[in-house]
Design an enzyme around this catalytic site. Structure first.
Site, short mmCIF file in Angstrom:
data_model
loop_
_atom_site.label_atom_id
_atom_site.label_comp_id
_atom_site.label_asym_id
_atom_site.label_seq_id
_atom_site.Cartn_x
_atom_site.Cartn_y
_atom_site.Cartn_z
N GLU A 1 -5.34 -5.67 10.55
CA GLU A 1 -4.43 -4.56 10.77
C GLU A 1 -4.81 -3.83 12.06
O GLU A 1 -5.64 -2.91 12.03
CB GLU A 1 -4.50 -3.58 9.60
CG GLU A 1 -4.09 -4.19 8.28
CD GLU A 1 -3.50 -3.14 7.36
OE1 GLU A 1 -2.42 -3.37 6.85
OE2 GLU A 1 -4.14 -2.08 7.17
N SER B 1 3.43 -2.37 10.45
CA SER B 1 4.89 -2.27 10.64
C SER B 1 5.63 -3.54 10.21
O SER B 1 6.62 -3.93 10.84
CB SER B 1 5.21 -1.91 12.09
OG SER B 1 4.64 -0.67 12.43
N GLY C 1 2.08 1.89 10.92
CA GLY C 1 2.92 3.08 10.80
C GLY C 1 3.62 3.48 12.09
O GLY C 1 4.19 4.57 12.18
N HIS D 1 -9.62 0.51 4.95
CA HIS D 1 -8.33 0.71 5.62
C HIS D 1 -8.55 1.59 6.86
O HIS D 1 -9.38 2.51 6.84
CB HIS D 1 -7.34 1.37 4.66
CG HIS D 1 -5.94 1.38 5.19
ND1 HIS D 1 -5.52 2.30 6.12
CD2 HIS D 1 -4.87 0.56 4.96
CE1 HIS D 1 -4.25 2.05 6.43
NE2 HIS D 1 -3.84 1.00 5.73
N LYS E 1 0.04 4.25 -0.23
CA LYS E 1 -0.65 5.39 0.39
C LYS E 1 -0.50 6.67 -0.47
O LYS E 1 -0.46 6.59 -1.69
CB LYS E 1 -0.15 5.60 1.82
CG LYS E 1 -0.17 4.31 2.65
CD LYS E 1 -0.06 4.55 4.11
CE LYS E 1 0.03 3.22 4.83
NZ LYS E 1 -0.10 3.32 6.26
N GLU F 1 -7.00 4.00 8.02
CA GLU F 1 -6.84 5.44 7.80
C GLU F 1 -8.10 6.02 7.16
O GLU F 1 -8.46 7.18 7.41
CB GLU F 1 -5.58 5.71 6.95
CG GLU F 1 -4.32 5.49 7.78
CD GLU F 1 -3.10 5.05 6.99
OE1 GLU F 1 -3.07 5.19 5.76
OE2 GLU F 1 -2.14 4.56 7.63
N ASN G 1 0.86 -1.19 0.00
CA ASN G 1 0.00 0.00 0.00
C ASN G 1 0.90 1.24 0.00
O ASN G 1 1.52 1.54 1.01
CB ASN G 1 -0.89 -0.04 1.26
CG ASN G 1 -1.75 1.21 1.40
OD1 ASN G 1 -1.83 2.03 0.49
ND2 ASN G 1 -2.38 1.36 2.55
C1 PEP Z 1 -0.88 -0.22 6.06
O1 PEP Z 1 -0.94 0.93 5.68
O2 PEP Z 1 -1.76 -1.01 5.72
C2 PEP Z 1 0.24 -0.61 6.90
C3 PEP Z 1 0.23 -1.81 7.39
O3 PEP Z 1 1.24 0.32 7.09
P1 PEP Z 1 2.70 0.05 7.76
O4 PEP Z 1 3.24 -1.21 7.15
O5 PEP Z 1 3.49 1.26 7.41
O6 PEP Z 1 2.47 -0.11 9.23
#
Ligand code: PEP
Length: 254
Positions: free
Chosen positions: A165, A211, A171, A95, A13, A97, A11
């Site tokens: 997630e 992460s 993040g 997601h 973003k 976010e 992703n």
């Molecule tokens: C994500 O945006 O779905 C995500 C898992 O981000 P990150 O790997 O940066 O934590």
């Protein structure tokens, strides 16, 4: 081949200009040669066609990061499933976010999964609890609500993809442990069996996201109910994402 083909999804973003997307694609050249894993890239809308062109005929999947559920209409700034399906074959839905900053709720998630399916787009449905919910021992209730309401009235195909997630791991640089992610993924599979059918649950691909890096992916894909990863930050680094993809394929090939 394993019963469930694992997935390595990146992703991007709201990152990457055209030039940066080109450089990333260049770094990812050959990623489709990694056998036994489905690779999916989710650039921003503006780079979708460009990235799709770079991987044409390669087997690398292209995903939108979101979409509207209406087929078309007066929704300024939005992208419809009909438009997205011209350049992508996947779409990330719900997601955290989107849920946190854009008021996305389980109702709109439900409408989007339905719209994706009717336009031939494969959804990656994101679920996961917040830190306060985990601390209050509400993880199970949250996952149940997100899956029940998000999938209400829908009939899932075999191989449907859910990404677990936990928002506290996204993040932050602080991933869940393999054990915590496995518990949640097993719960998601049980819920899919209850809400859909045991057959759909058995074939569903459950990804861990939060992460993930090349250094920690092995801990997650060693778990029986984790079938790959949804990767944010580390997917912007071609070497990292390739190493993650290789590790997923290796862990699930035996
Ligand atoms: C994500 O945006 O779905 C995500 C898992 O981000 P990150 O790997 O940066 O934590």
């Amino acid at each position: 081949m394993p019963a469930r083909t694992p997935v390595s999804a990146g992703n991007w973003k709201m990152h990457a200009t055209n030039a940066e997307a080109d450089a990333l694609c260049e770094g990812l050249r050959g990623i489709d040669a990694i056998a036994g894993v489905e690779v999916v890239l989710a650039p921003a809308y503006l780079q979708l066609a460009r990235v799709a062109d770079r991987f044409i005929g390669s087997g690398v999947g292209i995903a939108g990061q979101n979409m509207h559920f209406e087929e078309q209409g007066a929704f300024t700034g939005e992208v419809s499933p009909r438009q997205l399906a011209e350049v992508a074959d996947w779409v990330i839905i719900g997601h955290s976010e989107r849920r946190q900053y854009f008021c996305e709720d389980d109702r709109s998630v439900n409408a989007k999964v339905r719209a994706a399916q009717s336009h031939g787009l494969k959804p990656i449905l994101c679920v996961g609890e917040q830190r306060t919910e985990r601390e209050a021992e509400r993880t199970e209730a949250v996952l149940r609500r997100q899956l029940h309401d998000g999938l209400d009235g829908l009939e899932l195909p075999p191989g449907f993809v859910v990404a677990y997630e936990p928002t506290w791991a996204i993040g932050t640089g602080i991933p869940a442990t393999g054990e915590v992610a496995q518990q949640a993924s097993a719960l998601i599979r049980d819920l899919l069996a209850e809400l859909q059918s045991p057959e759909i649950a058995e074939t569903a691909r459950i990804l861990y996201g939060g992460s993930v890096k090349a250094e920690n992916i092995a801990e997650f894909v060693a778990q029986p109910d984790i079938d790959g990863a949804l990767v944010g930050g580390a997917s912007l680094d071609a070497e990292q994402f390739t190493a993650i993809t290789r590790a997923i394929a290796a862990a699930k090939s035996s």
